[in-house]
Design a protein around this motif. Structure first.
Motif, short mmCIF file in Angstrom:
data_model
loop_
_atom_site.label_atom_id
_atom_site.label_comp_id
_atom_site.label_asym_id
_atom_site.label_seq_id
_atom_site.Cartn_x
_atom_site.Cartn_y
_atom_site.Cartn_z
N ALA A 109 30.04 56.91 28.17
CA ALA A 109 29.81 55.47 28.38
C ALA A 109 28.32 55.13 28.33
O ALA A 109 27.93 54.07 27.85
CB ALA A 109 30.41 55.04 29.71
N MET A 117 28.19 51.09 27.53
CA MET A 117 29.40 50.41 28.00
C MET A 117 29.09 49.79 29.37
O MET A 117 29.20 50.47 30.39
CB MET A 117 30.48 51.50 28.11
N THR A 163 29.33 47.61 32.67
CA THR A 163 30.40 47.06 33.53
C THR A 163 29.80 46.36 34.74
O THR A 163 28.60 46.45 35.00
CB THR A 163 31.33 48.16 34.06
N LEU A 199 34.57 45.55 32.36
CA LEU A 199 33.61 45.62 31.26
C LEU A 199 32.91 44.29 31.06
O LEU A 199 33.55 43.24 31.09
CB LEU A 199 34.35 46.01 29.98
N ILE A 253 29.46 45.75 25.42
CA ILE A 253 29.24 47.05 24.80
C ILE A 253 28.12 46.88 23.79
O ILE A 253 28.14 45.92 23.01
CB ILE A 253 30.52 47.52 24.07
N GLN A 265 35.51 55.03 31.56
CA GLN A 265 34.24 54.97 32.28
C GLN A 265 33.28 53.93 31.72
O GLN A 265 33.41 53.48 30.59
CB GLN A 265 33.55 56.34 32.27
N GLY A 266 32.32 53.54 32.55
CA GLY A 266 31.28 52.61 32.14
C GLY A 266 30.03 52.90 32.92
O GLY A 266 29.94 53.92 33.61
N ASN A 306 26.95 50.73 35.35
CA ASN A 306 26.62 49.42 35.91
C ASN A 306 25.11 49.17 35.88
O ASN A 306 24.35 49.96 35.31
CB ASN A 306 27.19 49.28 37.32
N THR A 341 34.12 53.53 36.99
CA THR A 341 35.39 53.67 36.25
C THR A 341 36.15 52.35 36.32
O THR A 341 35.91 51.52 37.19
CB THR A 341 36.27 54.82 36.80
N LEU A 342 37.07 52.19 35.39
CA LEU A 342 37.72 50.88 35.19
C LEU A 342 39.05 50.73 35.94
O LEU A 342 39.75 49.77 35.72
CB LEU A 342 38.00 50.68 33.69
N THR A 369 39.21 50.32 27.51
CA THR A 369 38.03 50.77 26.75
C THR A 369 38.28 50.61 25.25
O THR A 369 37.43 50.10 24.52
CB THR A 369 37.74 52.27 27.03
#
Ligand code: ASP
Ligand code: MG
Length: 402
Positions: free
Chosen positions: A96, A101, A103, A112, A115, A136-137, A139, A146-147, A155
């Motif tokens: 991520a 990615m 978030t 999210l 991207i 995953q992302g 911050n 995680t989402l 994702t």
């Protein structure tokens, strides 16, 4: 074409399956497509990681939990890259962080925000198959997030939207979306297509094929999804905005027995009561579904509502603390109930759908405790032990098998 393919945990559970998927991905790539592959953690990896954490701490810091859980997806993409390399295909695995990615900051349940497509684009230009970690992302603190469970679907859809992909394929261990859970209704039929709205209702009703936020996102950015099996070549189900004109009234029947009903009896019949009750419950994060209020008599009324059974302990606590203030005479809790719902974009323009459902319950001698309707959904509450019988009866009544 630019194609995003997402494979779930069971599709990459062991070395053999990793190779199976690698070959599938290679087929798509060989046809001259640009391919982005999003992967979940292998098999039960995420559950196993959770177990490991609980062995160390009853209440691990959420940040560290995400740091741990994100490793599952990282294993998958690295292993897949090794398999594809072994087969002689150029590829690169990215997490991520590398993909940008971004978030929200909420660990374990991040959403999210955007991207950054540059790195993926660059790799595609180099003719690489790009393997991206699902779930995953990162911050704004540059921490891993995680989402939420099942988040890899989201994702994949987000990447498809951000890169304007031509196709987004979600590979899983079932070969599509069915008119009912085939384990419950033996002659359930695979749907060729379903609308986003119907899929959203079914996703949140407990048909666990797609993460419901992935469907929300697909609807918002108009990403057409295909749900299909990684084990067979069956066609799968297309999820999109509108389906054919001549379609079935009802697309599916769903059952959910993980619910509980709470009844507050003999409440004072004064303004602001419902507001007070439900805002107090909301503060405790108790998610309320069906609500029913009785007609007031002798200055009192009853309010019943359903909640996920996992929220029952929290709800009880809130109610015990506030009963007196609400002027509640008594409370009744019932965990032996199930919600059965029918979903169909076709029911908006058709009368008689509800009565047909109720007739099926009458013919099966099943008592309905509560009813709730929306434009494309009707839900009823019945005894838990009759859920399977009810789903079969409804499936039959609407001729969903053929
Ligand atoms: N591995 C994560 C989970 O098990 C995410 C996913 O599979 O989509 O929930
Ligand atoms: Mg999943």
């Amino acid at each position: 074409m630019l194609i995003v393919q997402k494979f779930g945990g069971s599709s990459v559970a062991n070395a053999e399956r990793v190779y199976n998927v690698a070959k599938r991905v290679a087929e798509t790539y060989k046809k001259g497509n640009d391919v982005i592959v999003v992967l979940s953690a292998q098999g039960d990896t995420t559950d196993d990681l959770i177990t490991k954490a609980k062995e160390i701490s009853k209440n691990p810091p959420k940040r560290e939990m995400d740091m741990l859980l994100a490793t599952g997806e990282q294993q998958s993409v690295a292993l897949m890259a090794m398999a594809l390399s072994e087969l002689g295909y150029p590829c690169v695995s990215l997490n991520a962080y590398q993909v940008g990615m971004i978030t929200t900051s909420a660990y374990s349940n991040a959403r999210l925000k955007k991207i950054k497509p540059d790195r993926i684009r660059r790799e595609l230009d180099r003719k690489n198959i790009v393997l991206v970690t699902g779930f995953q992302g990162m911050n704004r603190f540059d921490d891993i997030t995680t989402l939420g469970r099942g988040g890899s679907d989201t994702t994949a859809v987000a990447i498809a939207a951000a890169l304007n992909a031509d196709q987004c394929e979600i590979y899983t261990d079932v070969d599509g979306v069915y008119t009912a859970d085939p384990r419950v209704v033996k002659n359930a039929r695979k749907l060729n297509e379903i609308t986003y709205s119907e899929m959203l209702e079914l996703a949140s009703l407990g048909a666990k094929v797609l993460h419901n936020r992935s469907v929300e996102l697909a609807k918002k950015y108009n990403v057409e999804l295909v749900v299909r099996s990684s084990l067979t070549n069956a066609e799968g189900t297309v999820v999109k905005e509108a389906c054919k004109m001549e379609r079935m009234l009802i697309s599916g029947v769903a059952g959910d027995d993980e619910i509980a009903r709470v009844s507050l009896i003999g409440l004072k019949d004064t303004p602001g009561k419902a507001f007070d009750i439900f805002s107090t419950l909301a503060k405790k994060n108790v998610n309320v579904d069906i609500i029913l209020q009785s007609i007031g008599r002798d200055n009192t009324k009853d309010i019943s509502f359903t909640i996920p059974d996992t929220s029952l302990a929290d709800a009880k606590e809130v109610i015990e603390q506030n009963m007196e203030r609400w002027g509640t005479k008594s409370v009744d809790y019932n965990e032996n109930l199930a919600k059965v719902s029918i979903v169909g974009a076709g029911m908006v323009a058709n009368t008689g759908v509800a009565s047909k459902m109720f007739e099926a319950m009458y013919d099966s001698d099943i008592n309905i405790h509560m009813i709730s309707t929306s434009e494309i959904k009707i839900s009823i509450l019945i005894d838990k032990k009759e859920m399977h019988k009810a789903m079969n009866a409804i499936h039959e009544a609407f001729n969903l098998a053929d």
